[in-house]
Design a protein around this motif. Sequence first.
Motif, short mmCIF file in Angstrom:
data_model
loop_
_atom_site.label_atom_id
_atom_site.label_comp_id
_atom_site.label_asym_id
_atom_site.label_seq_id
_atom_site.Cartn_x
_atom_site.Cartn_y
_atom_site.Cartn_z
N ARG A 186 -15.19 27.03 45.37
CA ARG A 186 -15.56 25.79 44.69
C ARG A 186 -14.90 24.59 45.34
N SER A 200 -19.43 18.30 42.03
CA SER A 200 -19.36 19.32 40.99
C SER A 200 -18.34 20.37 41.39
N GLU A 224 -18.08 23.49 40.20
CA GLU A 224 -18.48 24.81 39.71
C GLU A 224 -18.24 25.88 40.78
N TRP A 225 -17.96 27.09 40.32
CA TRP A 225 -17.75 28.21 41.24
C TRP A 225 -19.09 28.72 41.77
N HIS A 236 -25.14 21.55 38.79
CA HIS A 236 -24.94 20.11 38.61
C HIS A 236 -25.35 19.44 39.92
#
Length: 132
Positions: A36, A47, A49-50, A78
């Motif tokens: 990420r 973003s 996010e993983w 995202h």
Amino acid sequence: FSTVYRGEAEKINPHARGNIVFELGINPATDTTVLRLASNQGCGLFSSEWIEISAIESLLSGLPESFSSREFAPLFSHKSRNNPGFLAAVLRSPEVCLIEASPDTVFMHQCFPDLKHRADQLNIFIKKCPVV
């Protein structure tokens, strides 16, 4: 998610300031390796996010010889405009090293011929690291 490594990647644009900080980790529920974007030392939203390493490898294996950062947009739920370029910078970093600059221009990319091997080595590295 468990973070096992934190690194920095130089941005692709030579005029951009600061680096992108990224994290490598493991999803303990599925034992999958993940990556990420963690922070930006300059300006620009993104973003955090993983993303599974296997999803990145799968996307890369289906791309043409030379491609732009926009190809990475589907990996994110995202939709920050900076996500694809920042991820490309991380994928070019010495620690991750799945892509490199295309000989045509610094803003285009190409995969290394041994992409599968490199992805396997990255997964091994992540799984051997202690949790940070």
